[in-house]
Design an enzyme around this catalytic site. Sequence first.
Site, mmCIF file in Angstrom:
data_model
loop_
_atom_site.group_PDB
_atom_site.id
_atom_site.type_symbol
_atom_site.label_atom_id
_atom_site.label_comp_id
_atom_site.label_asym_id
_atom_site.label_seq_id
_atom_site.Cartn_x
_atom_site.Cartn_y
_atom_site.Cartn_z
ATOM 1 C CG MET A 71 134.727 5.772 -36.604
ATOM 2 S SD MET A 71 135.112 4.605 -35.296
ATOM 3 C CE MET A 71 134.160 3.201 -35.871
ATOM 4 C CG HIS B 276 127.640 0.458 -33.638
ATOM 5 N ND1 HIS B 276 127.084 1.706 -33.843
ATOM 6 C CD2 HIS B 276 128.980 0.655 -33.478
ATOM 7 C CE1 HIS B 276 128.053 2.618 -33.792
ATOM 8 N NE2 HIS B 276 129.203 2.011 -33.573
ATOM 9 C CB SER C 255 130.639 -2.419 -31.150
ATOM 10 O OG SER C 255 131.808 -2.596 -31.951
ATOM 11 C CG PHE D 204 141.972 1.483 -30.599
ATOM 12 C CD1 PHE D 204 142.322 2.834 -30.747
ATOM 13 C CD2 PHE D 204 142.759 0.511 -31.201
ATOM 14 C CE1 PHE D 204 143.458 3.191 -31.464
ATOM 15 C CE2 PHE D 204 143.902 0.866 -31.917
ATOM 16 C CZ PHE D 204 144.247 2.202 -32.044
ATOM 17 C CG MET E 48 132.198 9.211 -31.065
ATOM 18 S SD MET E 48 131.635 7.527 -31.317
ATOM 19 C CE MET E 48 133.104 6.610 -30.810
ATOM 20 C CG ASP F 55 132.425 0.303 -34.284
ATOM 21 O OD1 ASP F 55 132.310 -0.379 -33.257
ATOM 22 O OD2 ASP F 55 131.953 1.457 -34.387
ATOM 23 C CG MET G 138 137.343 1.738 -37.314
ATOM 24 S SD MET G 138 138.282 1.191 -35.865
ATOM 25 C CE MET G 138 136.986 1.096 -34.640
ATOM 26 N N GLY H 178 130.468 -2.935 -26.991
ATOM 27 C CA GLY H 178 131.266 -3.975 -27.626
ATOM 28 C C GLY H 178 131.833 -4.895 -26.553
ATOM 29 C CG ASP I 161 130.052 3.994 -30.265
ATOM 30 O OD1 ASP I 161 130.297 4.116 -31.480
ATOM 31 O OD2 ASP I 161 130.463 3.019 -29.583
ATOM 32 C CG HIS J 262 130.559 4.644 -35.857
ATOM 33 N ND1 HIS J 262 131.168 4.419 -34.639
ATOM 34 C CD2 HIS J 262 130.875 5.920 -36.190
ATOM 35 C CE1 HIS J 262 131.815 5.513 -34.262
ATOM 36 N NE2 HIS J 262 131.662 6.434 -35.195
#
Length: 220
Positions: A69, A34, A9, A144, A138, A36, A38, A198, A176, A67
Amino acid sequence: MTKLEIAPSILPADFGQLGPTLQDLQAAGVDRVHWDVMDGVFVPNLTVGAPVIESCRRWSDLPFEAHLMIVDPDRHVESFVRAGCELVIIHAEATAHLHRSLGLIRSLGARAGVALNPSTPPSAIEYVMDLLDVILVMTVNPGFGGQRYLASVEPKIASLAALRDLTNPTTRIEVDGGVAPDTLAGVVENGGEIVVSGSALFAHPGGLRAGVEAFHAIAE
Ligand code: DX5
Ligand code: ZN
């Protein structure tokens, strides 16, 4: 068991040094990156969008996965594909029309993935398995990095692997959240083939390459 793949991540990285960090990750032997993404609505945090990923594309040959989110991901899927993500993962909980959203990703020439929050059952994707290149399981509540791994999700990893074996053997199982040397064995034993890491990877005392090697040694 296919060889474990590692997808770091980007969340723990210094966002002012993403280019060099991508070079370090590639040198350390990771398999993919990856991202992330958000939006501060689907999850509390706000991170990066497609322009940042696009500006980083030239720094690495590694495959990029997004990913997402974010709520209503259909609005942004094309921009992440154009930014250079070969895999786009959306949350089953973030779209009212999952089948159509996955079809949109594939129509753009990218591979399609679905992420399932810890409480979402495998039945949520039972009727879209034919559209899935990746299931992202997940093992934390999204939003976070650095959270505690939820071992209670492990039976769901095994259930999803069984569902995959029955319906679409080409679908990969990715896990993940909180994946670290002390939780990796449980992931692999239950069918996890690709792991996102991460905090554990970036904080490995021996550095990124030692962290990658430690993950592979545990998974063998
Ligand atoms: C959480 C993200 C994860 C997370 C992984 O919402 O989807 O990718 O950043 O970070 P660690 O490995 O620290 O849990
Ligand atoms: Zn993630």
